[in-house]
Design a protein around this motif. Structure first.
Motif, short mmCIF file in Angstrom:
data_model
loop_
_atom_site.label_atom_id
_atom_site.label_comp_id
_atom_site.label_asym_id
_atom_site.label_seq_id
_atom_site.Cartn_x
_atom_site.Cartn_y
_atom_site.Cartn_z
N UNK A 158 0.12 12.88 -3.87
CA UNK A 158 -0.50 14.18 -4.05
C UNK A 158 -1.42 14.19 -5.26
N UNK A 159 -1.02 13.51 -6.35
CA UNK A 159 -1.86 13.45 -7.53
C UNK A 159 -3.16 12.70 -7.29
N UNK A 160 -3.09 11.61 -6.52
CA UNK A 160 -4.30 10.87 -6.19
C UNK A 160 -5.26 11.75 -5.39
N UNK A 161 -4.73 12.48 -4.41
CA UNK A 161 -5.59 13.35 -3.61
C UNK A 161 -6.14 14.49 -4.45
N UNK B 69 0.84 -4.77 -4.70
CA UNK B 69 -0.37 -4.92 -3.89
C UNK B 69 -0.46 -3.80 -2.86
N UNK B 70 0.67 -3.47 -2.23
CA UNK B 70 0.70 -2.34 -1.30
C UNK B 70 0.31 -1.05 -2.00
N UNK B 71 0.86 -0.86 -3.19
CA UNK B 71 0.51 0.33 -3.97
C UNK B 71 -0.99 0.37 -4.24
N UNK B 72 -1.58 -0.77 -4.57
CA UNK B 72 -3.00 -0.82 -4.94
C UNK B 72 -3.89 -0.47 -3.76
N UNK B 73 -3.64 -1.05 -2.57
CA UNK B 73 -4.56 -0.75 -1.47
C UNK B 73 -4.34 0.65 -0.91
N UNK B 74 -3.13 1.17 -0.97
CA UNK B 74 -2.92 2.57 -0.57
C UNK B 74 -3.65 3.50 -1.54
N UNK B 75 -3.55 3.19 -2.83
CA UNK B 75 -4.25 3.96 -3.85
C UNK B 75 -5.76 3.94 -3.60
N UNK C 160 3.44 8.07 2.67
CA UNK C 160 4.25 7.05 3.33
C UNK C 160 3.97 5.67 2.75
N UNK C 161 2.71 5.37 2.46
CA UNK C 161 2.37 4.10 1.84
C UNK C 161 2.95 3.97 0.44
N UNK D 178 5.73 1.23 -1.00
CA UNK D 178 5.50 0.38 -2.17
C UNK D 178 6.57 0.57 -3.24
N UNK D 179 7.11 1.77 -3.36
CA UNK D 179 7.96 2.10 -4.50
C UNK D 179 9.45 2.18 -4.17
#
Length: 292
Positions: free
Chosen positions: A92-95, A167-173, A239-240, A244-245
């Motif tokens: 939510x913060x990223x969006x 890496x999953x966190x990075x590409x989702x971000x 979900x991503x 990752x977390x």
């Protein structure tokens, strides 16, 4: 004209051409002007203490509120529902940083004549969007750091320990930031009254948080609500982030009982492409008109 006159004028012409070439080489490029303005916007933003506090306060407050309410254990005896909230608040913060800041900034700068004032500078449309991208990525990264730091300090949240999860966190971000930023550009282009931009941004964003499983398990929502939430990127970003977390045992809470990372990448990638096409159809045309 005599041969002597031509011979005398030729070096002058070549000298003028060389001077023009040097001047062209000295003109700042698209990347340098975009990054330079982006850095300047970051400085201006962080000098405004009220803006900094308000942008960071909402995700932090929501995480602390819902994390304090939802203490029950889920999936196994080691994970609590507050961990799901942390992952959702990060998405939510990223969006909020990408969608909200982009839509608001562009609408305000179109209305107050900022874009028109840039006409006399070596500043292109591409540079403008690059500057905004630098700003929103910085804001999203700072928000992510603050939320994770508080989650670790207050809730004893466990950070990933493997390269694959980061890496999953990075590409989702990255995909989430780009997709929602393009959506913000399109929304900002539709707002003609600067005074209404806050409502135009906050209403859909707040609504999406509650239909996208940000503060609770998405699989627990009614089917009709799940279909609505699955159409928008925030659900897949959350979900991503959970993939990752959180431990793999938490995947049982998802409707498909798996993280579906392939589908997450596909949907977010589609929003990046579709959002860019939508920008071409809406905002870019108006900005080019403001510039030209």
């Amino acid at each position: 004209m005599t041969a002597t006159t031509v011979a005398q004028s030729a070096p002058v012409i070549r000298g003028e051409e060389k001077t023009q070439q040097v001047e062209r080489r000295r003109m700042p490029g698209v990347v340098s002007t975009g990054v330079g303005r982006g850095v300047a916007e970051i400085r201006v933003f962080f000098r405004n203490r009220t803006a900094v506090v308000m942008s960071m306060a909402l995700p932090v407050a929501l995480m602390l509120l819902f994390g304090s309410i939802f203490k029950m254990k889920v999936a196994d005896s080691t994970i609590s529902m507050r961990d799901v909230v942390v992952a959702g608040v990060l998405a939510s913060g990223v969006m909020s940083a990408a969608f909200g800041s982009m839509a608001t900034g562009i609408a305000l700068e179109s209305g107050d004549g900022t874009l028109k004032r840039l006409r006399g500078t070596p500043f292109t449309t591409t540079s403008y969007f690059l500057a905004k991208t630098v700003l929103i990525l910085t804001l999203a990264l700072v928000q992510t750091f603050v939320v994770l730091a508080l989650a670790v300090a207050v809730f004893h949240f466990s950070l990933p320990t493997t390269v694959g999860r980061w890496f999953t966190f990075a590409w989702v971000f990255a995909l989430g930031s780009l997709g929602t930023a393009f959506l913000g550009i399109s929304v900002g282009s539709l707002v003609t009254d600067r005074r209404s931009i806050a409502g135009a941004v906050q209403f859909p964003f707040v609504l999406l948080q509650f239909v996208s499983g940000v503060y609770y398990a998405f699989g627990g929502l009614p089917k009709a609500v799940q279909y609505v939430g699955a159409f928008f990127p925030l659900k897949w970003m959350a979900q991503g982030m959970r993939a990752a977390l959180l431990p793999d045992s938490m995947a049982v809470l998802e409707p498909a009982h798996s993280w579906e990372l392939g589908r997450v990448a596909l949907v977010l990638g589609a929003w990046v492409i579709g959002g860019f096409v939508l920008c071409l159809a809406t905002r870019l045309r108006r900005i080019r008109r403001d510039f030209l």
